[in-house]
Design an enzyme around this catalytic site. Structure first.
Site, PDB file in Angstrom:
ATOM      1  N   LYS A  90       0.851  -1.191   0.000  1.00  0.00           N
ATOM      2  CA  LYS A  90       0.000   0.000   0.000  1.00  0.00           C
ATOM      3  C   LYS A  90       0.889   1.245   0.000  1.00  0.00           C
ATOM      4  O   LYS A  90       1.902   1.283   0.713  1.00  0.00           O
ATOM      5  CB  LYS A  90      -0.858  -0.056   1.270  1.00  0.00           C
ATOM      6  N   SER A 118      -9.393   0.271   2.812  1.00  0.00           N
ATOM      7  CA  SER A 118      -8.643   1.208   2.005  1.00  0.00           C
ATOM      8  C   SER A 118      -7.425   0.596   1.316  1.00  0.00           C
ATOM      9  O   SER A 118      -6.863   1.213   0.403  1.00  0.00           O
ATOM     10  CB  SER A 118      -8.173   2.378   2.877  1.00  0.00           C
ATOM     11  N   SER A 156      -9.543  -2.102   7.055  1.00  0.00           N
ATOM     12  CA  SER A 156      -8.954  -1.742   5.759  1.00  0.00           C
ATOM     13  C   SER A 156      -7.996  -2.765   5.149  1.00  0.00           C
ATOM     14  O   SER A 156      -7.570  -2.590   4.006  1.00  0.00           O
ATOM     15  CB  SER A 156      -8.241  -0.394   5.856  1.00  0.00           C
TER      16      SER A 156
END
Lengths: 40, 475
Positions: free
Chosen positions: B65, B140, B164
């Site tokens: 990420k 996310s 997330s």
């Protein structure tokens, strides 16, 4: 709530105020909710 | 290339392929992303990253990420510009993985500042679900889930504040592990709500996730002594992380489960088809292990409320300057952070004060003498993109809220949790289960995922044919 945000220098639109109010409503501690019911 | 990290390492150790050959293929595979899945924000330069057959993760391509600072990447955190970490530190977890031979292939897409439960982000192309066309990609850590499902990397680090890691993993049919709070260092990782933020792992198999988790631990953590399974068991077996994750993940006899499928909020009642798939998976488990039903009801409602108070309050503190300036946050991030500026400080203080009590209550009354609590992940299944895109004409807010209805309280309780698929619904989309355990009982969670994986999928992992591994790479 509008005053609180204004005091912090955070401007929000009316739509945002409404959304914040809905969120806060969900987060009210249960004991406060009971008190509020009694009051009404 | 093989579908799992463990098999890739076996082939390299056996001399059947070289680490350099494996990395070369993985670097070239990234080109497939731009026209299909949009999980990659930008590729990282492989030159200068050592490739070593002997290193524990030699030849293994990872991608994370775009929220971790490292010597290779100043993250953009889902914005259009670089975001310096507040303390200007680099992530020790990323460094540990590099020290053990992993190559960082790319920075992956995410919701802006990790403040969203889907991949929706106006600054980036919409991430596409590699295995389930039309289905949304959760957030996310959306790029992490899509890249792992597509086969662009063997595993990915994400962050989990209210789900997330678990939400995107469950939407793409891969494994998502949210470890015990603080187990993987959050240093060098852009914060959202520091009291809840947890670095987690997404992978296609439990053994791969265990390898990455073990590699990401700091040396002093690897020697930490841990209880093995039942804290209530008289024959307590104490071992270090190093021994625990280095061993086979076989789930021993005598592990006990509790199950809760009923949500306290009727909006999030389990859809019948989801219920049937989960029950079928639980029936297989009950043939071998003790499984008992438990009700969370009012406790769950209170934990969700307290988790939201902490999340909004801390997110507002993190982005206070942007809230005051009225710029620098997209509408979704602003909506996540803004209520925190209006939450009474007393509510926040009370939520923090109650956290330890709530964890003890969970362990004593909800988990009791069991090792794992099982819950659904998505009460309504994996939605279509149009149902959860806030700009869509057919946007359904309840579907969006349902995505984190079973995940946010776990961060508040500071517990480890894992999600993985146990079947598919009539639409052919994955139905995942969430398993929650005691602090530092990651091994039992990975053991459970491994058990399901072996029952349903075999050695290829949860994704039998990751598309990038079977496509011709353009020159």
């Amino acid at each position: 709530m509008q005053l609180l945000l204004a005091l912090q220098g955070i401007a929000a639109t009316q739509a945002e105020f409404a959304a914040i109010a809905r969120t806060l409503e969900r987060l009210v501690p249960p004991v406060h909710a009971a008190t509020r019911e009694n009051a009404s | 290339l093989p579908t799992t990290l463990v098999e890739l390492r076996r082939q390299i150790v056996a001399g059947e392929r070289t680490a350099a050959n494996a990395i070369d293929r993985q670097v070239r595979q990234l080109a497939l992303d731009a026209t299909q899945w949009h999980s990659v924000v930008h590729a990282l330069e492989p030159a200068g990253q050592p490739v070593n057959d002997e290193a524990p993760l030699g030849g293994v391509g990872l991608a994370h990420k775009d929220i971790f600072s490292s010597r290779l990447n100043i993250p953009r955190c889902g914005t259009g510009h670089q975001v310096r970490h507040p303390d200007d530190t680099e992530s020790p977890v990323i460094q540990r993985l590099a020290d053990q031979g992993a190559v960082s292939l790319a920075a992956l897409s995410m919701a802006e500042f990790a403040a969203g439960v889907t991949a929706e982000n106006p600054a980036l192309p919409l991430t596409r679900n590699p295995l389930f066309p039309g289905a949304m990609v959760g957030g996310s850590s959306s790029g992490s889930a899509a890249a792992v499902a597509a086969g662009l990397c063997y595993a990915s680090l994400g962050t989990d504040t209210a789900g997330s890691v678990r939400i995107p993993a469950a939407s793409c049919g891969v494994l998502g592990l949210k470890p015990t709070a603080g187990l993987l260092s959050t240093r060098g990782c852009q914060p959202l709500a520091p009291g809840l933020d947890t670095v987690g792992v997404l992978a296609r198999s439990a053994r791969d996730a265990a390898q990455v988790l073990a590699a990401g631990l700091l040396p002093r953590q690897r020697d930490m002594v841990l209880p093995d399974f039942h804290l209530t068991d008289a024959s307590l077996d104490l071992r270090t992380w190093h021994e625990v994750l280095g061993n086979d993940l076989q789930l021993p006899d005598g592990v006990r489960f509790r199950v809760c499928l009923d949500h306290c909020d009727r909006k999030f009642s389990l859809r019948a088809d989801q219920h049937d798939v989960l029950q079928s998976g639980l029936a297989a488990l009950a043939n071998v292990f003790a499984v008992q039903t438990v009700s969370l009801q009012q406790r769950l409602s209170e934990w969700i409320r307290l988790a939201a108070i902490v999340m909004h309050s801390e997110a507002a503190a993190t982005h206070y300057a942007a809230l005051r300036a009225g710029t620098g946050l997209n509408q979704i991030s602003r909506f996540t952070t803004l209520p925190g500026a209006a939450i009474p400080a007393a509510w926040y203080a009370q939520a923090l004060r109650q956290a330890a009590h709530c964890q003890a209550d969970f362990l004593t009354h909800c988990l009791g003498d069991a090792d794992i609590l099982l819950t659904p992940v998505f009460p309504h299944g994996v939605p279509d993109w149009d149902d959860v895109l806030t700009t869509s004409d057919t946007f359904k807010p309840v579907q969006l809220l349902g995505l984190f209805s079973w995940t946010s309280f776990v961060n508040y309780l500071g517990l480890p949790a894992i999600v993985f698929p146990v079947g598919t619904d009539p639409q052919g989309r994955p139905v995942c289960i969430q398993a929650i355990a005691r602090p530092y009982a990651e091994r039992v969670l990975l053991g459970l995922a491994h058990w399901f994986e072996m029952q349903h999928c075999g050695d290829a992992g949860f994704v039998g044919r990751p598309p990038a591994l079977y496509q011709t790479i353009p020159n």
